[in-house]
Write a protein that holds these residues in place. Sequence first.
Motif, PDB file in Angstrom:
ATOM      1  N   MET A 189     -17.954 123.833  57.903  1.00 18.86           N
ATOM      2  CA  MET A 189     -18.326 124.319  59.232  1.00 18.86           C
ATOM      3  C   MET A 189     -17.392 123.777  60.306  1.00 18.86           C
ATOM      4  O   MET A 189     -17.039 124.486  61.239  1.00 18.86           O
ATOM      5  N   ARG A 190     -16.995 122.536  60.171  1.00 18.59           N
ATOM      6  CA  ARG A 190     -16.075 121.954  61.154  1.00 18.59           C
ATOM      7  C   ARG A 190     -14.686 122.570  61.055  1.00 18.59           C
ATOM      8  O   ARG A 190     -14.062 122.876  62.067  1.00 18.59           O
ATOM      9  N   ALA A 191     -14.194 122.753  59.841  1.00 16.86           N
ATOM     10  CA  ALA A 191     -12.841 123.278  59.648  1.00 16.86           C
ATOM     11  C   ALA A 191     -12.730 124.738  60.064  1.00 16.86           C
ATOM     12  O   ALA A 191     -11.752 125.138  60.693  1.00 16.86           O
ATOM     13  N   LYS A 192     -13.731 125.522  59.712  1.00 19.02           N
ATOM     14  CA  LYS A 192     -13.698 126.968  59.987  1.00 19.02           C
ATOM     15  C   LYS A 192     -14.348 127.332  61.316  1.00 19.02           C
ATOM     16  O   LYS A 192     -14.333 128.491  61.707  1.00 19.02           O
ATOM     17  N   LYS A 193     -14.963 126.349  61.978  1.00 15.26           N
ATOM     18  CA  LYS A 193     -15.684 126.593  63.241  1.00 15.26           C
ATOM     19  C   LYS A 193     -16.753 127.677  63.072  1.00 15.26           C
ATOM     20  O   LYS A 193     -17.035 128.446  63.975  1.00 15.26           O
ATOM     21  N   SER A 194     -17.346 127.733  61.866  1.00 15.26           N
ATOM     22  CA  SER A 194     -18.357 128.750  61.600  1.00 15.26           C
ATOM     23  C   SER A 194     -19.712 128.334  62.169  1.00 15.26           C
ATOM     24  O   SER A 194     -19.956 127.161  62.427  1.00 15.26           O
ATOM     25  N   ASP A 195     -20.573 129.321  62.347  1.00 16.83           N
ATOM     26  CA  ASP A 195     -21.909 129.066  62.876  1.00 16.83           C
ATOM     27  C   ASP A 195     -22.939 128.841  61.785  1.00 16.83           C
ATOM     28  O   ASP A 195     -24.011 128.308  62.035  1.00 16.83           O
ATOM     29  N   ILE A 196     -22.609 129.295  60.543  1.00  9.90           N
ATOM     30  CA  ILE A 196     -23.558 129.148  59.448  1.00  9.90           C
ATOM     31  C   ILE A 196     -22.789 129.066  58.124  1.00  9.90           C
ATOM     32  O   ILE A 196     -21.736 129.681  57.980  1.00  9.90           O
ATOM     33  N   ALA A 197     -23.326 128.293  57.202  1.00 11.62           N
ATOM     34  CA  ALA A 197     -22.781 128.203  55.850  1.00 11.62           C
ATOM     35  C   ALA A 197     -23.958 127.991  54.904  1.00 11.62           C
ATOM     36  O   ALA A 197     -24.912 127.295  55.244  1.00 11.62           O
ATOM     37  N   THR A 198     -23.888 128.602  53.726  1.00 10.94           N
ATOM     38  CA  THR A 198     -24.992 128.486  52.777  1.00 10.94           C
ATOM     39  C   THR A 198     -24.484 128.226  51.366  1.00 10.94           C
ATOM     40  O   THR A 198     -23.342 128.530  51.041  1.00 10.94           O
ATOM     41  N   MET A 199     -25.344 127.661  50.566  1.00  8.76           N
ATOM     42  CA  MET A 199     -25.169 127.584  49.123  1.00  8.76           C
ATOM     43  C   MET A 199     -26.578 127.523  48.537  1.00  8.76           C
ATOM     44  O   MET A 199     -27.548 127.386  49.286  1.00  8.76           O
ATOM     45  N   THR A 200     -26.708 127.646  47.254  1.00  6.26           N
ATOM     46  CA  THR A 200     -28.026 127.726  46.634  1.00  6.26           C
ATOM     47  C   THR A 200     -28.933 126.588  47.106  1.00  6.26           C
ATOM     48  O   THR A 200     -28.645 125.420  46.873  1.00  6.26           O
ATOM     49  N   GLY A 201     -29.978 126.958  47.834  1.00  3.03           N
ATOM     50  CA  GLY A 201     -30.965 125.986  48.271  1.00  3.03           C
ATOM     51  C   GLY A 201     -30.668 125.278  49.577  1.00  3.03           C
ATOM     52  O   GLY A 201     -31.500 124.545  50.078  1.00  3.03           O
ATOM     53  N   LEU A 202     -29.462 125.472  50.145  1.00  5.53           N
ATOM     54  CA  LEU A 202     -29.084 124.780  51.383  1.00  5.53           C
ATOM     55  C   LEU A 202     -28.519 125.772  52.398  1.00  5.53           C
ATOM     56  O   LEU A 202     -27.811 126.707  52.046  1.00  5.53           O
ATOM     57  N   THR A 203     -28.818 125.534  53.657  1.00  5.03           N
ATOM     58  CA  THR A 203     -28.217 126.289  54.748  1.00  5.03           C
ATOM     59  C   THR A 203     -27.845 125.312  55.851  1.00  5.03           C
ATOM     60  O   THR A 203     -28.642 124.450  56.215  1.00  5.03           O
ATOM     61  N   ALA A 204     -26.639 125.453  56.362  1.00 11.19           N
ATOM     62  CA  ALA A 204     -26.197 124.667  57.517  1.00 11.19           C
ATOM     63  C   ALA A 204     -25.961 125.650  58.652  1.00 11.19           C
ATOM     64  O   ALA A 204     -25.386 126.718  58.445  1.00 11.19           O
ATOM     65  N   TYR A 205     -26.428 125.303  59.837  1.00 10.17           N
ATOM     66  CA  TYR A 205     -26.202 126.185  60.989  1.00 10.17           C
ATOM     67  C   TYR A 205     -25.943 125.345  62.229  1.00 10.17           C
ATOM     68  O   TYR A 205     -26.379 124.212  62.351  1.00 10.17           O
ATOM     69  N   ARG A 206     -25.204 125.929  63.138  1.00  7.79           N
ATOM     70  CA  ARG A 206     -24.801 125.235  64.354  1.00  7.79           C
ATOM     71  C   ARG A 206     -25.739 125.594  65.496  1.00  7.79           C
ATOM     72  O   ARG A 206     -26.063 126.735  65.725  1.00  7.79           O
ATOM     73  N   GLU A 207     -26.193 124.564  66.206  1.00  8.66           N
ATOM     74  CA  GLU A 207     -26.991 124.713  67.422  1.00  8.66           C
ATOM     75  C   GLU A 207     -26.268 123.958  68.534  1.00  8.66           C
ATOM     76  O   GLU A 207     -25.276 123.287  68.288  1.00  8.66           O
ATOM     77  N   GLU A 208     -26.784 124.032  69.736  1.00  7.10           N
ATOM     78  CA  GLU A 208     -26.158 123.343  70.864  1.00  7.10           C
ATOM     79  C   GLU A 208     -26.099 121.828  70.670  1.00  7.10           C
ATOM     80  O   GLU A 208     -25.171 121.178  71.120  1.00  7.10           O
ATOM     81  N   ASP A 209     -27.094 121.273  69.976  1.00  8.86           N
ATOM     82  CA  ASP A 209     -27.144 119.822  69.800  1.00  8.86           C
ATOM     83  C   ASP A 209     -26.460 119.321  68.531  1.00  8.86           C
ATOM     84  O   ASP A 209     -26.492 118.139  68.232  1.00  8.86           O
ATOM     85  N   GLY A 210     -25.839 120.214  67.751  1.00  7.71           N
ATOM     86  CA  GLY A 210     -25.115 119.799  66.555  1.00  7.71           C
ATOM     87  C   GLY A 210     -25.364 120.730  65.380  1.00  7.71           C
ATOM     88  O   GLY A 210     -25.878 121.832  65.533  1.00  7.71           O
ATOM     89  N   ILE A 211     -24.993 120.255  64.200  1.00  4.21           N
ATOM     90  CA  ILE A 211     -25.159 121.026  62.972  1.00  4.21           C
ATOM     91  C   ILE A 211     -26.456 120.598  62.297  1.00  4.21           C
ATOM     92  O   ILE A 211     -26.720 119.405  62.136  1.00  4.21           O
ATOM     93  N   HIS A 212     -27.254 121.573  61.905  1.00  4.59           N
ATOM     94  CA  HIS A 212     -28.534 121.325  61.246  1.00  4.59           C
ATOM     95  C   HIS A 212     -28.433 121.767  59.790  1.00  4.59           C
ATOM     96  O   HIS A 212     -27.783 122.761  59.486  1.00  4.59           O
TER      97      HIS A 212
END
Length: 83
Positions: free
Chosen positions: A49-72
């Motif tokens: 997410m940091r390298a690609k400046k993406s807003d969301i990334a997923t893999m089986t069972g996990l999701t990372a998403y960007r909000e104003e206060d950081g990555i969740h």
Amino acid sequence: MSTAAERDAIATLAEKAWPYFENNQVKWRSKPVTQARLALAIEALLEHMRAKKSDIATMTGLTAYREEDGIHITVELGTLPLE
């Protein structure tokens, strides 16, 4: 590069989330998910997410998403039938 605080947070999240993966026999690339593999996967999601400046990334069972206060990071606990 992750900081010591970030590595501690990743380790804590992996420790808390790992029983879900173990209990549901989740596999990544045909291998059972271990707590260490889960921590590495969370770190990889953050790096992606940091390298690609993406807003969301997923893999089986996990999701990372960007909000104003950081990555969740969310852990999928199961699915409900649509019917």
